[in-house]
Write a protein that holds these residues in place. Structure first.
Motif, PDB file in Angstrom:
ATOM      1  N   LYS A   1       1.204   1.019  -0.085  1.00 16.15           N
ATOM      2  CA  LYS A   1       2.617   0.814   0.262  1.00 16.15           C
ATOM      3  C   LYS A   1       3.022  -0.558  -0.243  1.00 16.15           C
ATOM      4  CE  LYS A   1       1.521  -0.330   5.129  1.00 16.15           C
ATOM      5  NZ  LYS A   1       0.411   0.586   5.459  1.00 16.15           N
ATOM      6  N   ASP A   2       4.311  -0.734  -0.480  1.00 12.47           N
ATOM      7  CA  ASP A   2       4.801  -1.956  -1.101  1.00 12.47           C
ATOM      8  C   ASP A   2       5.343  -2.917  -0.050  1.00 12.47           C
ATOM      9  OD1 ASP A   2       5.302  -3.660  -3.241  1.00 12.47           O
ATOM     10  OD2 ASP A   2       6.211  -2.075  -4.453  1.00 12.47           O
ATOM     11  N   LYS A   3       5.590  -4.152  -0.492  1.00  4.55           N
ATOM     12  CA  LYS A   3       5.999  -5.238   0.402  1.00  4.55           C
ATOM     13  C   LYS A   3       7.287  -5.866  -0.089  1.00  4.55           C
ATOM     14  CE  LYS A   3       4.260  -9.435   0.202  1.00  4.55           C
ATOM     15  NZ  LYS A   3       3.382 -10.631   0.274  1.00  4.55           N
ATOM     16  N   ALA A   4       8.193  -6.166   0.848  1.00  2.00           N
ATOM     17  CA  ALA A   4       9.463  -6.792   0.503  1.00  2.00           C
ATOM     18  C   ALA A   4       9.238  -8.195  -0.050  1.00  2.00           C
ATOM     19  CB  ALA A   4      10.366  -6.851   1.733  1.00  2.00           C
ATOM     20  N   PRO A   5      10.112  -8.638  -0.956  1.00  3.07           N
ATOM     21  CA  PRO A   5       9.981 -10.003  -1.479  1.00  3.07           C
ATOM     22  C   PRO A   5      10.269 -11.032  -0.393  1.00  3.07           C
ATOM     23  CG  PRO A   5      12.010  -8.984  -2.258  1.00  3.07           C
ATOM     24  CD  PRO A   5      11.233  -7.912  -1.577  1.00  3.07           C
ATOM     25  N   GLY A   6       9.649 -12.192  -0.544  1.00  8.20           N
ATOM     26  CA  GLY A   6       9.927 -13.311   0.357  1.00  8.20           C
ATOM     27  C   GLY A   6       9.213 -13.269   1.689  1.00  8.20           C
ATOM     28  N   LEU A   7       8.342 -12.295   1.899  1.00  5.73           N
ATOM     29  CA  LEU A   7       7.640 -12.167   3.169  1.00  5.73           C
ATOM     30  C   LEU A   7       6.502 -13.185   3.222  1.00  5.73           C
ATOM     31  CD1 LEU A   7       7.861 -10.287   5.652  1.00  5.73           C
ATOM     32  CD2 LEU A   7       6.035  -8.919   4.636  1.00  5.73           C
ATOM     33  N   LYS A   8       6.499 -14.005   4.261  1.00  5.83           N
ATOM     34  CA  LYS A   8       5.490 -15.045   4.387  1.00  5.83           C
ATOM     35  C   LYS A   8       4.207 -14.483   4.998  1.00  5.83           C
ATOM     36  CE  LYS A   8       8.877 -18.791   4.914  1.00  5.83           C
ATOM     37  NZ  LYS A   8       9.357 -19.889   5.791  1.00  5.83           N
ATOM     38  N   THR A   9       3.128 -15.228   4.823  1.00  2.00           N
ATOM     39  CA  THR A   9       1.856 -14.832   5.421  1.00  2.00           C
ATOM     40  C   THR A   9       2.018 -14.688   6.927  1.00  2.00           C
ATOM     41  OG1 THR A   9       0.587 -15.920   3.687  1.00  2.00           O
ATOM     42  CG2 THR A   9      -0.548 -15.508   5.777  1.00  2.00           C
ATOM     43  N   HIS A  10       1.486 -13.598   7.453  1.00  2.00           N
ATOM     44  CA  HIS A  10       1.724 -13.228   8.848  1.00  2.00           C
ATOM     45  C   HIS A  10       0.495 -12.464   9.327  1.00  2.00           C
ATOM     46  CE1 HIS A  10       4.695 -12.565  12.093  1.00  2.00           C
ATOM     47  NE2 HIS A  10       4.110 -11.396  12.267  1.00  2.00           N
ATOM     48  N   PHE A  11      -0.033 -12.846  10.497  1.00  4.49           N
ATOM     49  CA  PHE A  11      -1.275 -12.238  10.957  1.00  4.49           C
ATOM     50  C   PHE A  11      -1.097 -11.259  12.105  1.00  4.49           C
ATOM     51  CE2 PHE A  11      -2.763 -16.438   9.248  1.00  4.49           C
ATOM     52  CZ  PHE A  11      -3.346 -15.914   8.096  1.00  4.49           C
ATOM     53  N   ALA A  12       0.133 -10.929  12.435  1.00 10.85           N
ATOM     54  CA  ALA A  12       0.393  -9.947  13.491  1.00 10.85           C
ATOM     55  C   ALA A  12       1.159  -8.780  12.893  1.00 10.85           C
ATOM     56  CB  ALA A  12       1.173 -10.579  14.639  1.00 10.85           C
ATOM     57  N   GLU A  13       1.375  -7.750  13.710  1.00 13.08           N
ATOM     58  CA  GLU A  13       2.038  -6.550  13.208  1.00 13.08           C
ATOM     59  C   GLU A  13       3.529  -6.503  13.522  1.00 13.08           C
ATOM     60  OE1 GLU A  13      -1.225  -5.593  15.255  1.00 13.08           O
ATOM     61  OE2 GLU A  13      -1.745  -6.641  13.414  1.00 13.08           O
TER      62      GLU A  13
END
Length: 300
Positions: free
Chosen positions: A229-241
């Motif tokens: 699945k793909d990821k939106a641009p500009g999404l920062k590193t994130h360790f939760a859901e």
């Protein structure tokens, strides 16, 4: 394939278009699968129509969820879908039913053990079983993850004896720092590579600050299944859901390098590829169609 694909309006109904019979797409180079979680909101009331439409797109494999097998598996046979993998209940391995009480409001399934779930999966013809999630309340110290790894190895022995491969599906939290290390490092060190392989999710790898292509090279031989699945641009590193639904994109509508991912996955020995969308801004079957078309153009 168009140079640019657009997403439908977020207000589109999940059930819109169920009566439409789409044309069958050309086959991809390898059998392509989908994760049933993508259409979870349709299964209770529209299971037959939903699986028929997905099969007509060109998907040939499915990764199911144990609780849905009694409904889904007969339909798979009807529509030519091969059920190759099943997500099983994590507490059957860990014994931690408390954090899962919302998922099991009536309590743990009566009479269900890990061994029975494995035996049922083998009898149904599955080749892979997967531990898919650890609840936030279960994510303790690194010693906790060491204990999980030992439990997963034992669960993998039961799966192996039944002729199946156990996999662990990660999210992003395993890549977060903890006590000078990371849970994923504990798993890489402690999981028996023969008994427990990984189901890599390229979205969560990227959200966790890692490069899916590089990780596929590093984990060569240890990744049996992959979620695409793909990821939106500009999404920062994130360790939760707890991400915005808009963080999830169909393949080709985000920023991940799927040409590189697919090449690395083949080199790493990935055996089955499943498209999954945790959240969609449209009819989820149309979401699966968009991703299929992109992968078709990349000659998966």
């Amino acid at each position: 394939m168009p140079n640019k694909l657009t997403r439908r309006d977020a207000g589109k109904s999940f059930v819109a278009g169920l009566a439409v019979t789409p044309s069958v797409s050309a086959a991809t180079r390898r059998p392509l699968g989908f994760q049933l979680y993508t259409v979870r909101r349709l299964i209770p009331d529209h299971s037959s129509e939903t699986l028929q439409r997905i099969a007509q797109i060109g998907y040939r494999e499915i990764e199911s969820i144990r609780a849905n097998n009694s409904v889904v598996l007969p339909l798979c046979k009807e529509f030519g879908l091969h059920a190759v993998s099943a997500h099983l209940d994590t507490p059957l391995v860990t014994g931690n039913w408390g954090p899962w009480k919302d998922a099991y409001p009536q309590g743990p399934p009566e009479g269900l053990t890990w061994q029975k779930a494995v035996d049922d999966a083998a009898a149904a013809g599955f080749k892979f079983v997967v531990i898919a999630y650890l609840m936030p309340a279960e994510r303790g110290s690194l010693d906790t993850f060491r204990r999980y790894a030992d439990q997963f190895n034992q669960a993998g022995e039961a799966a192996d004896k039944a002729g199946m491969q156990l996999c662990y599906h990660h999210h992003a939290f395993e890549f977060g720092p903890k006590e000078g290390s990371r849970p994923i490092d504990v798993f890489l060190e402690r999981l028996d590579p023969k008994l427990v392989k990984f189901e890599m999710d390229v979205f969560w790898v990227s959200v966790g600050g890692q490069d899916p292509v590089a990780l596929l090279h590093q984990w060569k031989g240890r990744v049996a299944l992959i979620h695409l699945k793909d990821k939106a641009p500009g999404l920062k590193t994130h360790f939760a859901e707890n991400l915005s639904p808009n963080a999830f994109r169909e393949i080709g509508l985000g920023v991940l390098d799927f040409k590189g991912i697919l090449a690395a996955a083949e080199e790493a020995g990935v055996q089955h590829y499943f498209v999954e969308q945790d959240e969609v801004a449209e009819d989820p079957v149309e979401s699966l169609r968009t991703s299929y078309r992109t992968l078709e153009g990349l000659k998966l």
